[in-house]
Design a protein around this motif. Structure first.
Motif, PDB file in Angstrom:
ATOM      1  N   TYR A  20      -0.905   7.136   7.387  1.00 27.37           N
ATOM      2  CA  TYR A  20      -0.246   7.193   5.567  1.00 27.37           C
ATOM      3  C   TYR A  20       0.128   8.004   5.949  1.00 27.37           C
ATOM      4  O   TYR A  20      -0.231   9.505   6.205  1.00 27.37           O
ATOM      5  N   LYS A  30       1.683   3.422   3.055  1.00 27.17           N
ATOM      6  CA  LYS A  30       1.329   3.014   3.971  1.00 27.17           C
ATOM      7  C   LYS A  30       2.288   2.473   5.621  1.00 27.17           C
ATOM      8  O   LYS A  30       3.435   1.787   4.539  1.00 27.17           O
ATOM      9  N   LYS A  38       1.008  -0.823  -0.293  1.00 28.01           N
ATOM     10  CA  LYS A  38       0.011  -0.069  -0.012  1.00 28.01           C
ATOM     11  C   LYS A  38       1.037   1.140   0.359  1.00 28.01           C
ATOM     12  O   LYS A  38       1.737   1.454   0.698  1.00 28.01           O
ATOM     13  N   ASN A  75      -5.462   2.258  -2.611  1.00 32.80           N
ATOM     14  CA  ASN A  75      -4.983   1.853  -1.431  1.00 32.80           C
ATOM     15  C   ASN A  75      -6.686   1.469  -0.753  1.00 32.80           C
ATOM     16  O   ASN A  75      -6.801   0.906   0.264  1.00 32.80           O
TER      17      ASN A  75
END
Length: 575
Positions: free
Chosen positions: A544, A537, A534, A574
């Motif tokens: 994030y 992240k 992701k 995401n």
């Protein structure tokens, strides 16, 4: 301290023949503005207060604030012999505050918002820290996808002033009142926002298409070249300057020089509403859309502690003027901007100790050109949107805010140049050469709980800067300038007769640089920091990074369009 500042103001007023402020203005405007300055600047002044008082007592048997102007001047002239003391910095800062608050004051007001009621709800699925271009775009995309979302903003919601960069805008919208500096071999000032809407409220809103090389680096195998802003044309446009005579004339000079030299010139769109001649900042556009979708917001609230409870709960502690607030969320999006995102995560031990903090600036060097025709206005309403892009990616040329106040601040230190501005400011404009150079890192200073930045330029960086200044001077003369002032610690006048001596007149030691773009600090491809599945992240946490911290490559353009594109794509990828 206030008495010391007031005595410096009175000295500067008399020395430079500036209209005196009332005692009320000194207390409420200058001193209040000064108190907002970066803590290291505040402590620097405190050190000088002690130093000046000690020397004054030894030589004059009086405190500095009780001296007559003639004695103060003698004392400053004596201290200027010791270059390491940088005593001219005191005069520069006081003069700048005095000029900005004297004839260029404009009252601007706070705007009330329906604030999130944290007493009724302490858990929100998604919390976004920061309401600038990245934070607003992040929050809007989450809300459009149906997620409960709260934006937490350190600054206030302030209306847009009519003047460009008036003193009240600096006081209320800029971090530390615009009084920030980085430590290094060159004088370096930088600016960042502290208000609802973030950098979109204080920058000129020049729009460059999202940089595809940067997007490829951030999104990797998830990259696609399609622009996701299907409706961006609604908020970007070419401003109509045909009715603003001084801007129209300046644009003509720019195009004349570019054509004469055969250099590429780019006419840029801006985040701008041409119908009402108003900037399309986040508060005028996407943030309003977020709030209309019943998005939540907390303003004048600073997040200072982040604690991960488990994979479904993160605790954040928020300070405002009245109390400490604790809220929980599942996902936390940190959009404070570089380098503040890195600093916040580092302070909360959410980044490894050895994280590379090579965030960087867009250093800018400015010159003042004097022309035979009027190209300026007292209030510096706007800039032109032409830029010379011939030398990208090394540097670009553009027009900076050039109101009389900024011309006076730029030429302070030279009586000839300063008097010239007072007489001929309507015939003058500030030109800049902007680079993407240097490396920065944090310095840990005791008793200071904000990022202190060390900025370093290499020998090769300085070579590019000197080359950029030379070409900027060449461009300005070809635009029709009669003469030019090189800004810096020493103001140097250049005309066509001494242009051949430019190499000897330009000195690295004399450079004063500034920046409004802070980028990078966190490499999205660093597997020690980020989850590989992701984008942005943090490993093992639902936290994030979704802002300019992810732009680690050299991006020699206004980054707002690229920042917004990254933030929007990351949420789409995401979620």
């Amino acid at each position: 301290m206030q008495k010391f500042i007031n005595s410096l103001i009175e000295y500067t007023e008399l020395e430079f023949n500036i209209k005196p402020l009332s005692s009320f203005q000194k207390k409420r405007k200058i001193y209040t503005h000064f108190c907002k300055s970066q803590k290291i600047i505040f402590y620097f002044f405190f050190f000088y207060l002690m130093l000046l008082n000690c020397i004054s007592l030894i030589f004059f048997l009086k405190k500095f604030s009780n001296l007559k102007n003639k004695s103060k001047k003698k004392l400053f002239l004596f201290l200027k012999k010791f270059s390491l003391l940088k005593v001219e910095k005191i005069e520069d800062l006081i003069h700048a505050l005095l000029i900005l608050n004297n004839n260029f004051y404009e009252k601007i007001n706070k705007i009330k918002l329906n604030q999130f009621n944290f007493s009724d709800q302490t858990y929100i699925e998604n919390i976004v820290i920061g309401s600038g271009p990245s934070g607003t775009m992040t929050a809007l995309q989450l809300k459009k996808s149906g997620y409960d979302t709260l934006v937490v903003e350190k600054g206030s919601y302030i209306e847009t002033p009519k003047q460009k960069h008036c003193s009240e805008e600096l006081m209320q919208k800029w971090s530390n009142g615009g009084l920030n500096g980085a430590l290094g071999s060159s004088d370096f000032q930088f600016a960042s926002a502290k208000c609802v809407g973030g950098g979109s409220e204080i920058n000129s809103g020049l729009y460059h298409e999202p940089d595809q090389d940067i997007l490829k680096k951030v999104h990797g195998d998830k990259y696609n070249s399609q622009n996701t802003f299907g409706y961006l044309d609604e908020i970007v446009s070419y401003p109509d300057i045909s009715k603003i005579e001084y801007l129209k004339k300046l644009a003509e000079f720019y195009n004349k020089s570019a054509n004469k030299l055969g250099w590429k010139i780019s006419k840029l769109k801006r985040f701008y509403n041409s119908k009402i001649n108003k900037k399309n900042s986040m508060t005028e556009t996407y943030l309003n859309e977020f709030l209309s979708l019943e998005g939540k917001i907390l303003t004048e609230c600073e997040v200072n502690k982040i604690k991960v409870i488990n994979d479904k709960k993160i605790l954040i502690t928020i300070k405002n003027k009245k109390k400490v607030i604790q809220l929980f969320c599942k996902n936390l999006y940190v959009c404070c901007g570089a380098p503040y995102t890195s600093f916040l995560l580092k302070e909360n031990k959410l980044l490894p100790k050895k994280t590379n903090h090579n965030f960087h600036f867009h250093p800018m060097y400015k010159i003042v050109g004097k022309f035979p025709e009027k190209i300026n206005h007292n209030r510096s309403i706007d800039i032109i949107n032409e830029q010379i892009t011939e030398f990208m990616p090394k540097y670009i040329f553009g027009n900076a805010a050039s109101g009389k106040q900024f011309l006076l601040i730029s030429t302070f230190g030279s009586k000839e140049a300063y008097d010239d501005v007072n007489k001929n400011y309507e015939f003058m404009s500030i030109f800049h050469s902007t680079f993407s150079l240097g490396k920065s890192s944090f310095l840990k200073v005791p008793l200071i709980d904000e990022p202190i930045i060390k900025y370093k330029l290499s020998k090769d960086d300085y070579k590019i800067i000197i080359e950029g200044i030379k070409n900027l001077v060449l461009f300005t003369f070809n635009a029709g300038a009669e003469y030019i002032y090189l800004t810096g610690k020493k103001i140097i006048k250049i005309n066509k007769n001494n242009l051949h001596n430019l190499d000897t007149l330009l000195s690295i030691d004399n450079l004063s640089l500034s920046s409004v773009h802070l980028l990078g600090g966190l490499d999205v491809n660093d597997s020690n920091i980020f989850d590989k599945n992701k984008i942005g992240k943090l490993k093992n946490h639902n936290i994030y990074v979704n802002d300019s911290s992810l732009i680690t490559g050299n991006l020699l353009k206004n980054p707002q369009g690229t920042i917004m594109e990254i933030a929007k794509r990351n949420i789409q990828i995401n979620t």
